[in-house]
Design an enzyme around this catalytic site. Structure first.
Site, short mmCIF file in Angstrom:
data_model
loop_
_atom_site.label_atom_id
_atom_site.label_comp_id
_atom_site.label_asym_id
_atom_site.label_seq_id
_atom_site.Cartn_x
_atom_site.Cartn_y
_atom_site.Cartn_z
N ASN A 8 0.96 -1.37 0.07
CA ASN A 8 0.02 0.00 0.20
C ASN A 8 0.94 1.12 0.01
O ASN A 8 1.49 1.48 0.95
CB ASN A 8 -0.93 0.08 1.20
N TRP A 9 0.92 1.91 -1.24
CA TRP A 9 1.78 3.06 -1.20
C TRP A 9 1.15 4.26 -0.40
O TRP A 9 2.04 5.36 -0.51
CB TRP A 9 2.12 3.20 -2.77
N LYS A 10 0.15 4.22 -0.32
CA LYS A 10 -0.60 5.49 0.49
C LYS A 10 -0.33 6.64 -0.36
O LYS A 10 -0.26 6.54 -1.67
CB LYS A 10 0.11 5.51 1.63
N HIS A 92 -9.40 1.23 5.30
CA HIS A 92 -8.02 1.44 5.92
C HIS A 92 -8.04 2.20 7.11
O HIS A 92 -8.91 3.27 7.17
CB HIS A 92 -6.98 2.14 4.80
N GLU A 94 -6.38 4.54 8.09
CA GLU A 94 -6.02 6.30 7.69
C GLU A 94 -7.35 6.56 7.18
O GLU A 94 -7.93 7.85 7.43
CB GLU A 94 -5.01 6.31 6.80
N GLU A 162 -4.78 -4.79 10.72
CA GLU A 162 -3.73 -3.78 10.89
C GLU A 162 -4.07 -3.15 12.39
O GLU A 162 -4.84 -1.94 12.45
CB GLU A 162 -3.72 -2.80 9.67
N GLY A 168 3.05 2.31 10.84
CA GLY A 168 3.99 3.41 10.69
C GLY A 168 4.63 3.87 11.83
O GLY A 168 5.19 4.90 11.88
N SER A 202 3.73 -1.93 10.21
CA SER A 202 5.33 -2.05 10.22
C SER A 202 5.98 -3.53 9.98
O SER A 202 6.95 -3.82 10.38
CB SER A 202 5.94 -1.53 11.80
N GLY A 223 3.21 -0.92 4.16
CA GLY A 223 3.07 0.42 3.91
C GLY A 223 4.58 0.79 3.61
O GLY A 223 4.91 0.75 2.49
N GLY A 224 5.10 1.48 4.51
CA GLY A 224 6.47 2.14 4.28
C GLY A 224 7.52 1.24 3.60
O GLY A 224 8.22 1.59 2.85
P1 13P Z 1 3.26 0.35 7.61
O1 13P Z 1 4.02 -0.67 7.11
O2 13P Z 1 4.17 1.65 7.07
O3 13P Z 1 3.32 0.43 9.34
O4 13P Z 1 1.88 0.89 7.27
C1 13P Z 1 1.11 -0.44 7.34
C2 13P Z 1 -0.41 -0.03 6.29
O5 13P Z 1 -1.03 0.82 6.94
C3 13P Z 1 -0.40 -0.77 5.10
O6 13P Z 1 -1.83 -0.52 4.77
#
Ligand code: 13P
Length: 255
Positions: A8-10, A92, A94, A162, A168, A202, A223-224
């Site tokens: 997930n590149w956000k 998600h 967020e 999640e 994050g 993470s 994510g990251g």
């Molecule tokens: P991180 O891997 O950056 O913690 O993000 C997780 C996430 O929200 C994937 O959708």
């Protein structure tokens, strides 16, 4: 079917950065033993699909529940499908916590994804204060309860657990934490409980293998660490190792 490795590149990687990513993304894993998915920003979807170079599925990070209409700034599932997306992240954390999406909206979006022919990837997870208050199970049961009817007719769907406190933050659930939560999700899904359940929060190359060998963990939503092609390739390679001989995903659908 092996583990699902989803990035997930956000709101990262516009079209130029997306093309640069795929010019370097060459996992050494046997790619038929993992299912790799990318969720780029909408504006980078087309170039991502053109430049990917390895077998992978693509999805969007959010959809509006309606097919079309006066909803400035929104994108429908039908439009995403027409543009080549096959998957959609729904609910998600967020979206829930920054943009205020309620369980009812998440449910409507899950149903809209199914209507549009997209595979919904429903995201659930508890806040730190909910975990500390002993509310892990009721929160997950409430979030899953809100979407079960919406995905009951889906030919395929997934859930991503999640924990909000792990997104994050560099804090990761232990494999035991993940297994406990995934078992709750599976139980809450009832007769839909064969759906793959991904862990997110993470995930890194160093913890991916142990998370993916935990019971009930069918893959990861990253994510990251999905933003760097070499790092994400190492997570895909960990998934190929963790998933070998694993019968995950035999039944994906409600029928
Ligand atoms: P991180 O891997 O950056 O913690 O993000 C997780 C996430 O929200 C994937 O959708």
């Amino acid at each position: 079917m092996g583990k699902v490795i989803a990035g997930n590149w956000k709101m990262h990687h516009g079209p130029a950065a997306a093309a640069a990513f795929f010019s370097r993304f060459r996992p050494r894993a046997a790619l038929d033993s993992v299912e790799i998915l990318f969720f780029p920003p909408d504006l980078s979807l087309a170039v991502s699909m053109e430049t990917v170079g390895v077998p992978a599925g693509f999805g969007v990070q959010n959809i509006h529940p309606e097919k079309a209409g006066p909803f400035t700034g929104e994108t429908s599932g039908e439009m995403a499908r027409e543009a080549g997306a096959r998957f959609a992240l729904i609910g998600h954390s967020e979206r829930r916590h920054i943009f205020g999406e309620s369980d009812a909206e998440v449910s409507a979006k899950a149903g809209a994804a199914v209507r549009a022919g997209l595979v919904p990837v429903i995201c659930v997870g508890e806040l730190l204060e909910e975990r500390r208050a002993g509310l892990l199970e009721p929160v997950l049961r409430r979030q899953i309860g809100a979407i079960v009817a919406s995905v009951a007719t889906a030919s395929r769907f997934m859930v991503a657990y999640e924990p909000v406190w792990a997104i994050g933050t560099g804090e990761t659930a232990t494999p035991g934490d993940a297994a406990e939560a995934h078992a709750i999700v599976r139980s809450a899904l009832g007769e839909l409980g064969a759906a793959p359940i991904l862990y997110g929060g993470s995930v890194k190359p160093g913890n991916a293998a142990s998370l993916m060998t935990a019971p009930d963990v069918d893959g990861v939503l990253v994510g990251g660490a999905s933003l760097d092609p070499d790092v994400f390739a190492r997570i895909a390679e960990a998934g190929a190792t963790a998933g070998s001989g694993d019968p995950v995903g035999g039944t994906w659908s409600a029928g």
